[in-house]
Scaffold this motif. Structure first.
Motif, short mmCIF file in Angstrom:
data_model
loop_
_atom_site.label_atom_id
_atom_site.label_comp_id
_atom_site.label_asym_id
_atom_site.label_seq_id
_atom_site.Cartn_x
_atom_site.Cartn_y
_atom_site.Cartn_z
N THR A 191 1.07 -1.23 0.35
CA THR A 191 -0.19 -0.14 0.05
C THR A 191 1.44 1.32 0.02
OG1 THR A 191 -1.68 -1.31 1.08
CG2 THR A 191 -1.58 1.06 0.76
N ASP A 192 2.04 1.24 0.76
CA ASP A 192 2.90 2.35 0.99
C ASP A 192 3.86 2.72 -0.50
OD1 ASP A 192 4.39 4.31 2.74
OD2 ASP A 192 5.73 3.32 1.86
N GLU A 193 4.42 1.44 -0.84
CA GLU A 193 4.91 1.41 -2.22
C GLU A 193 4.10 2.03 -3.66
OE1 GLU A 193 7.89 2.62 -4.43
OE2 GLU A 193 8.48 1.60 -2.65
N LEU A 194 2.44 1.44 -3.46
CA LEU A 194 1.76 2.17 -4.69
C LEU A 194 1.31 3.95 -4.46
CD1 LEU A 194 -0.42 -0.73 -4.10
CD2 LEU A 194 0.91 -0.50 -6.71
N ASN A 195 1.22 3.70 -2.96
CA ASN A 195 0.72 5.36 -2.88
C ASN A 195 1.72 6.07 -2.75
OD1 ASN A 195 -1.01 7.73 -1.52
ND2 ASN A 195 0.61 7.76 -0.19
#
Length: 404
Positions: A149-153
């Motif tokens: 989630t963090d990397e996609l964001n």
């Protein structure tokens, strides 16, 4: 989570003699029957080191003792231990390969991550305009959901990331269904997207899977080239991809059939959204096989038919039964076509290869008393790539057939 990613206590999974060949050839699945049971299995989703019967390094993978696929291999270089940075780099690489599509001015729906094809088993990510839809089907990906989630964001800065991990695959991994916002805003009930210049309103929080099937992008565009002036029947139409493309290319009329009430509502909204002539469109909520019999009994005929059914063969064990279902469906479709009529027919069952599918169509044509030509073969688009070492990723195939 830090202890999981540090890998200080990594378990070793030993393979039985003769069971390492496919893994050495980079196939990503280790089945439970190939594993030596030492009675001390790691936790589900844990990163493990896989060795052969002589203790030689094979690969790193994600373990699950509840799944038929006991280990999903992800890295074959012993010096690249899969930590948090490994996951981030793999996500970055997957997104980078989609850049040509992400730069498109007429399409803003793209598959960003396609599980094993991108070395990220159990993870599927689709971009719909300014929102992302995430499906997590394996315990290993579930363990690092926060990293994903963090990397996609960080990479894409979407308005929101929504999880649709409610597939049956999670049950086999010992995971409960998961559905909801991972970060950012909740997607609107109706989100407008574009594909090949056509506008769609989709509901990515309800309906089937992520709410829209972008794997038919190229096939919808190509089949529509034949739709001008024709009476088109679109079966299993869902949100109307083939129907809308047919109208955009001058179809005389379109009949769309699906059993889902949500599909019918979405389809009608999309016809209106694009300003197509609603008097030339008929939406039928019905079982497709039953409706094809109704059309046949009433003497109704079409110039072009699209058959895009759900997966009939979830595994090889169901292939024979699925072949009969595909044959009967296509036989019924061919009965509604006269000489010169076109049938665009698809299978999303990975267990059915294109050669078998052609044979099924040949049997269907014989039973229907029709002679057909295969005009074109269809497959999945560039954002659904197939790894050479994982041919199972080639699930979508189709045929454009002409009645002669």
């Amino acid at each position: 989570m830090a202890s999981y990613l540090s890998l200080r206590q990594m378990h070793t999974i030993k393979l039985k003699k003769g069971k390492a060949k496919a893994a050495h050839q980079r196939h990503p699945w280790i089945f439970s029957g190939a594993v030596v049971d030492d009675g001390e299995g790691p936790q589900n989703g844990e990163v493990v080191q896989v060795v052969d019967h002589l203790d030689g390094f094979v690969a790193y993978g994600l373990y699950n003792g509840q799944s038929r696929v006991a280990v999903r291999l992800i890295e074959w270089d012993s010096d690249r231990r899969p930590d948090e940075e490994w996951w981030r780099v793999r996500i970055q690489r997957a997104v980078e390969t989609r850049q040509p599509l992400l730069r498109s001015s007429d399409t803003n729906t793209v598959r960003l991550i396609f599980a094993e094809a991108d070395f990220l088993p159990g993870l599927i990510v689709d971009k719909y305009a300014d929102f992302l839809s995430v499906q997590i089907h394996a315990a290993g990906a579930e363990k690092v959901k926060h990293v994903i989630t963090d990397e996609l964001n960080r990479l894409l800065r979407p308005l929101g990331i929504y999880e649709r991990s409610d597939a049956n695959a999670r049950m086999h991994e010992g995971l409960p269904a998961a559905n909801g916002v991972l970060c950012g805003d909740t997607p609107p009930e109706w989100l407008e997207i574009r594909e090949n210049g056509i506008r769609y309103e989709v509901n990515i929080a309800a309906g089937q899977k992520s709410g829209f099937y972008c794997d038919q992008r190229d096939n919808r565009l190509f089949t529509a080239r034949y739709a001008a002036g024709k009476r088109v029947l679109d079966c299993f139409c869902y949100s109307g991809g083939f129907s809308l493309n047919a109208f955009a290319n001058g179809a005389a009329s379109v009949v769309s059939v699906d059993s889902s009430a949500l599909a019918m509502e979405t389809l009608k909204r999309n016809v209106t959204l694009n300003g197509f002539d609603e008097s030339k469109h008929v939406a039928v909520q019905a079982d497709v096989n039953k409706q094809l019999r109704v059309f046949s009994d009433s003497g109704q005929r079409f110039d072009m038919i699209v058959l895009d059914p759900p997966k009939y063969a979830p595994s090889r064990s169901g292939l024979e039964k699925a072949a009969r279902a595909y044959k009967d469906l296509n036989r019924r479709g061919l009965l509604l076509l006269e000489r010169g009529g076109l049938l665009a027919t698809f299978s999303c069952s990975a267990a059915m290869d294109v050669g078998t599918f052609k044979q099924v169509l040949a049997w269907a044509a014989l039973d229907a008393g029709k002679e057909i030509q295969f005009v074109r073969q269809f497959t999945q688009p560039e954002d659904h790539p197939v790894r050479a070492s994982f041919p199972e990723g080639e699930y979508l195939k189709g045929l454009l057939c002409r009645v002669v």
